[in-house]
Design a protein around this motif. Structure first.
Motif, short mmCIF file in Angstrom:
data_model
loop_
_atom_site.label_atom_id
_atom_site.label_comp_id
_atom_site.label_asym_id
_atom_site.label_seq_id
_atom_site.Cartn_x
_atom_site.Cartn_y
_atom_site.Cartn_z
N TYR A 59 0.85 -1.20 0.00
CA TYR A 59 0.00 0.00 0.00
C TYR A 59 0.88 1.26 0.00
N VAL A 60 1.87 1.23 0.86
CA VAL A 60 2.77 2.39 0.97
C VAL A 60 3.56 2.57 -0.33
N ILE A 61 4.05 1.45 -0.88
CA ILE A 61 4.87 1.53 -2.10
C ILE A 61 4.04 2.14 -3.24
N ILE A 62 2.82 1.60 -3.44
CA ILE A 62 1.99 2.09 -4.54
C ILE A 62 1.66 3.57 -4.35
N ASN A 63 1.30 3.93 -3.13
CA ASN A 63 0.97 5.35 -2.89
C ASN A 63 2.18 6.25 -3.14
N THR A 64 3.35 5.78 -2.75
CA THR A 64 4.55 6.59 -2.98
C THR A 64 4.77 6.76 -4.49
N ILE A 65 4.62 5.66 -5.24
CA ILE A 65 4.81 5.75 -6.69
C ILE A 65 3.81 6.75 -7.28
N LEU A 66 2.55 6.63 -6.85
CA LEU A 66 1.52 7.55 -7.36
C LEU A 66 1.88 9.01 -7.04
N GLY A 67 2.36 9.22 -5.83
CA GLY A 67 2.74 10.56 -5.41
C GLY A 67 3.87 11.11 -6.28
N ILE A 68 4.87 10.24 -6.53
CA ILE A 68 6.01 10.69 -7.35
C ILE A 68 5.55 11.02 -8.77
N LEU A 69 4.67 10.16 -9.29
CA LEU A 69 4.14 10.41 -10.64
C LEU A 69 3.43 11.76 -10.71
N GLY A 70 2.61 12.01 -9.66
CA GLY A 70 1.88 13.28 -9.60
C GLY A 70 2.85 14.46 -9.60
N LEU A 71 3.91 14.32 -8.81
CA LEU A 71 4.90 15.39 -8.70
C LEU A 71 5.59 15.63 -10.05
N ILE A 72 5.95 14.52 -10.71
CA ILE A 72 6.60 14.64 -12.02
C ILE A 72 5.66 15.37 -12.99
N GLY A 73 4.36 14.99 -12.94
CA GLY A 73 3.37 15.62 -13.82
C GLY A 73 3.33 17.13 -13.60
N ILE A 74 3.30 17.54 -12.33
CA ILE A 74 3.22 18.99 -12.03
C ILE A 74 4.50 19.70 -12.48
N LEU A 75 5.65 19.07 -12.19
CA LEU A 75 6.92 19.69 -12.60
C LEU A 75 6.98 19.81 -14.12
N SER A 76 6.46 18.80 -14.80
CA SER A 76 6.57 18.82 -16.26
C SER A 76 5.72 19.95 -16.85
N ILE A 77 4.55 20.21 -16.23
CA ILE A 77 3.71 21.30 -16.78
C ILE A 77 4.39 22.65 -16.55
N PHE A 78 5.03 22.78 -15.37
CA PHE A 78 5.74 24.04 -15.11
C PHE A 78 6.90 24.22 -16.10
N TYR A 79 7.60 23.13 -16.32
CA TYR A 79 8.72 23.17 -17.26
C TYR A 79 8.23 23.55 -18.65
N TYR A 80 7.10 22.94 -19.03
CA TYR A 80 6.56 23.20 -20.37
C TYR A 80 6.09 24.66 -20.48
N LEU A 81 5.47 25.15 -19.37
CA LEU A 81 5.00 26.55 -19.40
C LEU A 81 6.18 27.51 -19.60
N SER A 82 7.28 27.20 -18.91
CA SER A 82 8.45 28.07 -19.08
C SER A 82 9.00 28.00 -20.51
N THR A 83 8.89 26.83 -21.11
CA THR A 83 9.34 26.67 -22.51
C THR A 83 8.46 27.53 -23.43
N ILE A 84 7.13 27.45 -23.18
CA ILE A 84 6.20 28.25 -24.00
C ILE A 84 6.57 29.72 -23.89
N TYR A 85 6.85 30.14 -22.64
CA TYR A 85 7.15 31.55 -22.39
C TYR A 85 8.44 31.97 -23.11
N SER A 86 9.48 31.11 -22.97
CA SER A 86 10.77 31.49 -23.55
C SER A 86 10.76 31.40 -25.08
N SER A 87 10.03 30.41 -25.63
CA SER A 87 10.02 30.29 -27.09
C SER A 87 8.87 31.06 -27.72
#
Lengths: 888, 127
Positions: A59-87
């Motif tokens: 249970y803990v392992i799966i939840n941790t994986i889900l949490g990490i995935l969520g974090l990656i998703g959020i970071l990726s949108i921020f990264y993409y937004l900055s790309t949109i802004y710079s390009s």
């Protein structure tokens, strides 16, 4: 020994472990609550424990994986937004939002949604404990108690099983107790009870080595778990908590109960200590609720509907209790909800105000604080909503207004403000003070009439407080009473007072960084009930609680307030020993006779009897509703009756001055009762009752009791029987901390004659009680004495010993001046012979010594015939010889 | 370790984690989940309603403020209360819109996410 009442667990006989049994689900035992049956089903085999651990790890392992995935998703949108802004991509173009990073973002959001769902699902797997209404009104159902266990309880059960498996033992409640020792809540309960967790652990360890047969241990365990559900059900808790498990194991398993009992904790104490923890949680919740809800309350004078008007005059002489409550300045109160409901009802059903009557210290003001808290949170009936509770200070008002000479005018102005504002409930503490207030130069009606008039005319809601005595004196016949409903506030009982103290403990503990043991709280209530009579509960207990907190704080390296600290403090206050008996004190108590004989010569029977009474009192084996001891000293004059009474006072109450001495020859008339208990209608109390009120720890010496009027003897008969007396003011005076000693000369001649005839002392005593004393005292009066002690006339030898004691006093006094005094044997003998009379016993002895020794010594001192270091010798014939010291 | 033990492990992985842990998710989202979301939004709205004291404003619309019972006072009070009522109403409407947005977001979030994943996935395949 007082154990907790547990539920009866039913052995399911009919199902024969049938898997479909609707009662126990093949678990053999179940608990019946109305129409519901509660069973316990959970496997704790090695395999099950492994599977459970596997499940929770996964249970803990799966939840941790889900949490990490969520974090990656959020970071990726921020990264993409900055790309949109710079390009400088066109954000309105559809293709801009099609990208691998956007895909990662969507996956991340999905992962977070699943994580949220999973957390929600696990928090929903628990079932609440059933409630009685449902259990009574629905059809038969069965529940698995395991589902209602809180996380720490589940953990404790798992750990207990694991321990049992490791020890190769069958599970028992002792295993549960052992693993609970690492639970924080449990340790808090233990420290409240003053139990060391390490000591408990070692004792449980010993018990674990001597377990009974596996079958009965397992049955104990099941009984405990089902009972923990039952205790949770009784306390209306949502889930089974550690405290319920503790109550269950100590009520089911005799060994655990005895373990606690051995450490000074019985069932009731355990229950109350657990209730204290619950109270802490409840109060924290209540505080949060009040803070949140009172945020809607306006902080100024204005109500939310803005119909109120400014009340400048009232504001000058008052404080706004709801305003103080809004910002959390007032105490949360417990145990007074019923009385507050009574105030609501009283005001809602009639247009009258409310008068709270209670003796000082009973908590009238605290109750108003509780009402203010409720009003600030709008947790009140409609008539109280959107209103202010304003407390008018009469002293401030009268002192300021009377200087202007227009008290009535200003009072009416205030009343008008209250009436026009319409959002004020007026509190007047000690409302009796309003009676008779008038301007000095005007012949106006007093303020109480104006207040009554305002209540009637404007419908102002007034809550007043007063005490019973003041009510009778000032208010009973006042017109104000017709405008108010009376609510009596009784003194809280033992358990309620404990609860009040517990509710006050948290703030004190936080402030002084100390903590109270349960026994300390209990001791405060017990001892204040017994020994402090100047105030009522709960105020007297709260004051002692505050004092003891400061006292313990001032001691270095001490944080725990124990019962012993409380006993010490109260003992200092009332000047009698109360704490546990120390070795030196117990030695003193065991040798009381010897100590008394340092002052009392002879009279062994009397000394023995008094010593026994004192020992009974100190070890708390006496009847607490009666005086410590009622003793009658019989015997001729000058045999040591009063001296023994003085000795008792000195030993038990620390000082000879703690003696109230009444010469009963002054109470020969019936009318003199009034002198004892006060005159009817007079504000002055009686001599006896006032003295006892002032100092109830004393020896009450009734000299020559046979001379008192029979009706006065009846008064004392009641005192000796009930330990209390009601004075002319209607107040009850407590005599349970007194030692009553009555002395009498009745039968002295008979005693002397019979002794001369050589009759045995015991026979004389029986004859005296059965026949001779009947002329002076009624048999029921004599029966009230714990001991009737006969003082026999002194022998020549005893007189000589008394002479030595008296001369010792002279020795001591001269020693202070640097001189040495002694007397020859012949001189002592001579003094004893002269100073003794058959009629007056040793009484003339003091005068003889004064005349023959003190007078001569005084003359010598005045003529400077004795210097420092000189030896003064008393010889036969009253001669005083001086041995001059060598000159230095 | 016997067969039943592995069966149990398999059951945990399949039922507890695959079925209840993940597959049941959409059903929960649109049953219990949506109900919870509705309650939460409603709570936010009622808190705002109570906090702004709207019921009180309506109840006392015709009652003069500050005890001013003369005609001017009554008139000024009425219009003042009306203005306040309107202002508070706007605030409440704003909260209502916010709550509705939250609730609609909840309702459409899985659809939007799945749609987004499919569209992006297709786009990546096309590239």
């Amino acid at each position: 020994m007082k154990n907790l009442e547990k539920a009866k667990i039913i052995y399911c006989e009919n199902c024969k472990e049938n898997i479909n049994c609707s009662y126990c689900h093949s678990n053999k035992y179940y608990l019946q609550i109305a129409n519901y049956s509660i069973y316990f089903e959970k496997s704790f085999s090695k395999e099950s424990i492994f599977l459970d651990n596997f499940k929770s790890a996964l249970y803990v392992i799966i939840n941790t994986i889900l949490g990490i995935l969520g974090l990656i998703g959020i970071l990726s949108i921020f990264y993409y937004l900055s790309t949109i802004y710079s390009s400088q991509l066109n954000i309105f173009s559809k293709t801009t939002w099609l990208d691998s990073k956007i895909l990662v973002f969507y996956f991340g959001v999905l992962a977070l949604m699943i994580l949220f769902y999973r957390i929600q699902m696990t928090s929903n797997t628990r079932e609440s404990i059933v409630n009685l209404d449902d259990a009574e009104n629905s059809k038969h159902k069965s529940f698995n108690s395991y589902n209602a266990l809180s996380k720490p309880v589940k953990k404790a059960l798992f750990d207990a099983h694991y321990l049992a498996i490791m020890n190769k033992q069958s599970i028992s409640p002792l295993h549960v107790l052992y693993v609970m020792l690492s639970n924080l809540d449990f340790i808090v309960i233990l420290s409240r009870l003053g139990i060391s967790d390490q000591l408990l652990r070692s004792k449980v360890q010993i018990l674990l080595n001597n377990l009974k047969d596996p079958g009965s241990e397992k049955a104990y365990f099941l009984d405990s778990v089902l009972n923990s559900y039952y205790f949770g059900f009784l306390s209306k808790s949502e889930y089974v908590k550690i405290s319920h498990l503790l109550m269950a194991i100590s009520s089911v398993d005799e060994r655990i109960f005895e373990l606690f009992f051995d450490m000074g904790v019985d069932g009731n104490q355990l229950k109350n200590a657990i209730a204290w923890i619950k109270l802490r949680d409840d109060m924290a919740e209540l505080y949060k609720k009040y803070r949140k809800r009172s945020s809607y309350k306006p902080s100024g004078n204005m109500n939310r509907s803005m119909t109120a008007i400014a009340t400048p005059l009232l504001d000058r002489f008052s404080s706004d209790l709801t305003h103080l409550a809004k910002f959390g300045y007032l105490n949360l109160i417990v145990g007074r909800d019923e009385k507050i409901d009574e105030i609501y009802r009283s005001i809602e059903t009639s247009n009258k105000g409310v008068l709270l009557i209670g003796v000082p210290g009973v908590g009238k003001d605290s109750m108003l604080e509780g009402l203010a808290n409720k009003m600030a949170a709008e947790d009140v009936p409609d008539q109280f909503k959107d209103k202010r509770l304003v407390s008018l200070s009469l002293t401030k008002f009268v002192s300021e207004a009377s200087s202007g000479g227009n008290v009535e005018f200003m009072f009416m102005k205030i009343m008008e403000e209250v009436a026009r504002s319409g959002n004020i409930i007026l509190v007047i503490s000690d409302i009796h003070n309003i009676v008779g207030v008038v301007s000095v130069f005007n012949n106006n009606i007093d303020l109480s009439n104006l207040l009554a008039d305002s209540i009637q005319r404007y419908g102002i809601i007034v809550i007043g407080t007063t005490s019973e005595a003041e009510y009778k004196k000032y208010l009973q016949d006042n017109s104000l009473i017709s405008t108010m409903n009376i609510i009596d506030l009784p003194e809280p009982d033992f358990n309620d007072t404990i609860q009040i103290l517990e509710s006050r403990s948290f703030a004190l503990e936080y402030k002084h960084k100390i903590y109270f043991s349960y026994q300390a709280i209990e001791k405060i209530v017990k001892l204040t009930n017994e020994y402090i009579h100047t105030f009522k509960q709960p105020v007297k207990a709260i004051r002692i609680m505050e004092e003891v907190a400061v006292l313990v704080k001032s001691q270095k390296d001490k944080k725990l307030v124990t019962a012993e600290d409380v006993a010490k403090l109260i003992s200092q206050k009332v000047n009698i020993p109360l704490g546990s008996i120390t070795i030196s004190e117990s030695e003193k108590l065991l040798n009381l006779e010897k100590i008394m004989h340092e002052r009392i010569i002879g009279q062994n029977e009397a000394v023995n009897m008094v010593s026994s009474a004192l020992r009974r009192a100190r070890t708390e084996l006496r009847d607490e509703n009666k005086p410590i001891a009622n003793l009658l000293f019989l015997g001729p004059t000058g045999v040591g009756k009063t001296e023994l009474a003085k000795t008792v006072t000195q030993i038990f109450f620390g000082n000879e001055n703690n003696m109230i001495r009444l010469d009963m020859s002054e109470y020969q008339e019936r009318s003199s009762i009034a002198r004892l208990i006060g005159f009817e209608g007079s504000s002055e109390g009686g001599m006896l009752t006032e003295a006892i009120k002032k100092n109830s720890f004393c020896v009450l010496l009734l000299d020559e009791i046979e001379k008192a009027h029979p009706d006065i003897l009846n008064v004392f008969l009641q005192v000796m029987d009930d330990g209390r007396l009601t004075d002319s003011k209607g107040e009850t005076v407590d005599f349970t901390n007194c030692i009553i000693i009555a002395t009498s000369n009745a039968g002295s001649f008979y005693l002397q004659d019979k002794l001369a005839e050589g009759v045995n002392l015991e026979t004389i005593k029986n004859d005296l009680i059965m026949n001779k004393l009947r002329d002076n005292f009624r048999p029921e009066f004599l029966n009230r004495f714990n001991g009737i002690i006969l003082f026999r006339p002194l022998t020549q030898k005893e007189i000589e010993q008394i002479t030595v004691l008296m001369l010792n006093k002279i020795t001591k006094r001269l020693e202070e001046k640097g001189m040495f005094f002694s007397a020859t044997g012949d001189a002592i003998k001579e003094l004893a012979e002269i100073g003794f009379s058959r009629e007056f016993g040793a009484r003339p002895l003091a005068r003889t010594i004064e005349e023959r020794v003190n007078n001569s010594l005084a003359t010598m001192l005045l003529t400077n015939r004795i210097d420092r270091r000189d030896r003064v010798m008393l010889e036969k014939g009253g001669q005083i010889r001086i041995e001059k010291a060598n000159k230095i | 370790m016997d067969k039943t033990f592995f069966k149990k492990i398999l059951k945990i992985i399949l039922i507890d984690f695959i079925v209840y842990g993940i597959l049941y998710f959409p059903i929960w989202w649109y049953s219990k989940g949506i109900y919870k979301a509705l309650l939460k939004c409603f709570k936010i709205f009622t808190d705002a309603w109570e906090g702004l004291g709207l019921s009180i404003q309506v109840k006392y619309l015709f009652k003069p403020m500050y005890g001013q019972r003369d005609v001017t006072g009554i008139l000024i009070s009425f219009f003042m209360r009306l203005i306040m009522l309107m202002f508070k109403l706007i605030c409440v409407i704003f909260v209502f819109v916010f709550c509705s947005f939250l609730f609609i977001s909840w309702s459409f979030l899985p659809i939007i996410v799945i749609y987004g994943i499919i569209v992006n996935y297709k786009f990546l395949l096309q590239r």
